[in-house]
Design an enzyme around this catalytic site. Structure first.
Site, PDB file in Angstrom:
ATOM      1  N   GLU A  46      36.380  24.162 -24.036  1.00 25.07           N
ATOM      2  CA  GLU A  46      37.422  25.074 -23.517  1.00 25.07           C
ATOM      3  C   GLU A  46      38.423  24.355 -22.607  1.00 25.07           C
ATOM      4  O   GLU A  46      38.704  24.817 -21.487  1.00 25.07           O
ATOM      5  CB  GLU A  46      36.772  26.258 -22.793  1.00 25.07           C
ATOM      6  CG  GLU A  46      35.978  27.153 -23.713  1.00 25.07           C
ATOM      7  CD  GLU A  46      35.567  28.497 -23.117  1.00 25.07           C
ATOM      8  OE1 GLU A  46      35.656  28.689 -21.896  1.00 25.07           O
ATOM      9  OE2 GLU A  46      35.159  29.386 -23.907  1.00 25.07           O
ATOM     10  N   GLU A  76      31.123  29.620 -29.860  1.00 30.53           N
ATOM     11  CA  GLU A  76      30.697  30.627 -28.877  1.00 30.53           C
ATOM     12  C   GLU A  76      31.145  31.987 -29.394  1.00 30.53           C
ATOM     13  O   GLU A  76      32.350  32.218 -29.550  1.00 30.53           O
ATOM     14  CB  GLU A  76      31.312  30.376 -27.494  1.00 30.53           C
ATOM     15  CG  GLU A  76      30.709  29.186 -26.769  1.00 30.53           C
ATOM     16  CD  GLU A  76      31.188  29.050 -25.330  1.00 30.53           C
ATOM     17  OE1 GLU A  76      31.437  30.080 -24.676  1.00 30.53           O
ATOM     18  OE2 GLU A  76      31.321  27.898 -24.878  1.00 30.53           O
TER      19      GLU A  76
HETATM   20  O1  AHR Z   1      28.872  31.097 -22.614  1.00 26.03           O
HETATM   21  C1  AHR Z   1      29.304  31.273 -21.290  1.00 26.03           C
HETATM   22  C2  AHR Z   1      30.582  30.526 -20.993  1.00 26.03           C
HETATM   23  O2  AHR Z   1      31.629  31.085 -21.738  1.00 26.03           O
HETATM   24  C3  AHR Z   1      30.639  29.069 -21.364  1.00 26.03           C
HETATM   25  O3  AHR Z   1      30.112  28.234 -20.382  1.00 26.03           O
HETATM   26  C4  AHR Z   1      32.099  28.808 -21.530  1.00 26.03           C
HETATM   27  O4  AHR Z   1      32.367  27.786 -22.450  1.00 26.03           O
HETATM   28  C5  AHR Z   1      32.669  30.154 -21.954  1.00 26.03           C
HETATM   29  O5  AHR Z   1      33.765  30.498 -21.187  1.00 26.03           O
END
Ligand code: AHR
Length: 505
Positions: free
Chosen positions: A174, A293
């Protein structure tokens, strides 16, 4: 009138990459400590891994596991987590305002994967926040070089004579997010990702690399970020990442149940952006998506908790421990359907996360482990969603939602096992109040399907029902009677607000 679609194995989307059923272990809250790793727990093995949790992870059927972050990785030094346990430093983790003991690190993670079995594979995230090319090369050498160099010999001295053989690497996490430690603009990140990728490929041309896409569709730089990053990295990486989390806002459940509509168009936009970058470069290469994610996450609640209770650097506190309802599980099932429907371009995906932190598996320190509601759709999709995705084009009644406009009440896909010809239909009824009759016409080789092995349904008179420490099996999938094939047509009725798995042979 009923929802309908036809199944014909001659019309397919793509084979399902096993990596679609990946997950994510971050050094965050209690995912690692008192989640997968808890020396002294009655169920812990000699390495401190909780065997009750290992059993549940195997049952969940996860494949690639992304590690060690997340936001955590952007301040992490991998060297802190290797070598003799009593020499490992405690460090501040600025991302989550906690203290990291480093008792668990790379070797422990690889040992954990080994115990899960051959389907488990590491997906290693590199720190491109506070670090860069040198440290990435050093980690690659420590992890993957057989022997005879300073770092590979250090791994051997630490007790791991065989290289770890890590193939899949994330070039940071990110990096477009202002909250990210060492956040960069697209130009700077694109150049760093390209330099890191080039160097890693000089060591091993076969590494598989994920460049950071946007951390969400609502980021102001979404789209432009991907274009710029790909301008620098197109020929050097294999994937662009996507991240998306969904939650119910202001009690608008119909919109929440239609979250997959957002995920569908998000995927479409990123695929188009990747292909446009390739076209500009006159490249024949295709970049795929690593949706590394995704989940339901009550993020507004987490943000409020963080404001109310700024952490004073505790070790492994309870963070992001969402307790998922039946409704959340139905939405998660619908997100899985979306990933499968895009199996031609989404070839890695990680449910974020695996244990305790926005997770399908929960644990109590010193106590039991149990399955959240969201465990079930994932486990069923991983068990039966292997093979080839069939092209499913439903005709369905629709309803209006505030966030996503008009959406079909039926969301569905089907996967065919190449070897046995068995087909599994995955279907969600988004209607909160009414059952949805469904007819599936079986064409071509699907006409040979004669029987319904099982129709499993996850639904409940209380759509807010959850599994908890006190009642860990309050919500489970149950068989549904009455689903039949007659005259080449499968007929059933999907209960209101339900996740359905219909297995045909
Ligand atoms: O999964 C939780 C968080 O969400 C992670 O650390 C990050 O990459 C995202 O913003």
């Amino acid at each position: 009138h009923p929802a309908r679609f036809a199944l014909d194995p001659a019309f397919t989307v793509a084979p399902v990459d096993p990596r679609l059923f990946g997950s994510f272990v971050e050094h965050l809250g209690r995912c690692v400590y008192t989640g997968i790793y808890e020396p002294g727990h009655p169920a812990a093995d000699g390495d401190g891994l909780r065997t009750d949790v290992l059993d549940l992870i195997r049952e969940l059927g996860v494949t690639a596991i992304r590690y060690p972050g997340g936001n955590f990785v952007s301040g992490y030094r991998w060297e802190d987590g290797v070598g003799p346990a009593d020499e490992r430093p405690h460090r501040l983790d600025p991302a989550w305002r906690t203290t990291e003991s480093n008792a668990f690190g790379l070797a422990e993670f690889m040992g954990f994967l080994g115990k899960l079995g051959p389907q488990a594979e590491p997906m290693m995230a590199l720190n491109l926040g506070t670090r860069g090319v040198t440290e990435a090369l050093e980690l690659q050498e420590y992890a993957n070089h057989p022997a005879g160099t300073r770092l590979s010999d250090r791994r051997i001295a630490h007790g791991d004579p065989e290289p770890f053989g890590i193939r899949l690497w994330c070039l940071g996490n990110e990096m477009d997010g202002p909250w990210q430690i060492g956040h960069k603009d697209a130009e700077d990140y694109g150049k760093l990702a390209a330099a890191t990728a080039r160097a890693m490929r000089m060591v091993d041309p076969d590494v598989q690399l994920v460049a950071c896409g946007s951390s969400g569709r609502s980021m102001p730089t979404f789209g432009a970020w991907e274009s710029t990053v790909l301008q620098h990295t197109y020929e050097l990486v294999d994937y662009v990442s996507m991240h998306a989390y969904y939650e119910e806002v202001d009690g608008d459940r119909d919109s929440f149940l239609a979250s997959a509509a957002d995920m569908e168009s998000f995927i479409g936009s990123v695929v188009a952006t990747c292909d446009a970058a390739g076209a500009r470069l006159k490249s024949d290469k295709r970049i795929n998506i690593s949706f590394d994610e995704w989940n339901v996450w009550y993020m507004q609640r987490s943000q409020q908790e963080a404001r109310d209770n700024p952490l004073d650097w505790p070790h492994a506190p309870r963070l992001l421990e969402d307790n998922y309802s039946v409704t959340d599980a139905v939405v998660l099932g619908s997100l899985l359907i979306t990933l499968l429907r895009h199996a031609d371009r989404v070839t890695v995906a990680c449910l974020a996360q695996l244990v305790n932190v926005i997770a399908p598996i929960m644990t109590e320190p010193g106590g039991p482990a149990w399955r959240q509601t969201t465990f079930f759709p994932f486990a069923q999709a991983s068990a039966y969603g292997r093979g080839r995705v069939l092209r499913v084009e439903p005709e369905s009644p629709v309803h209006a939602t505030a966030r996503h406009g008009e959406v079909p009440l039926l969301h569905a896909t089907a996967v065919r096992d190449d070897e046995t010809g068995a087909v599994t239909v995955f279907a969600v009824n988004r209607d909160q109040h009414h059952p949805l009759p469904l007819e599936v016409a079986l064409h071509g080789a699907a006409a040979d399907l004669a029987g319904v092995v099982e129709h499993s349904v996850l639904t409940d008179p209380d759509p807010d029902a959850t599994n908890t420490l006190a009642a860990p099996e309050r919500v489970v999938p149950r068989p549904l009677a009455g689903t039949q094939i007659t005259g080449g047509v499968l007929r059933t009725t999907l209960p209101p607000l339900s996740w359905n798995v219909i297995r045909l042979t």
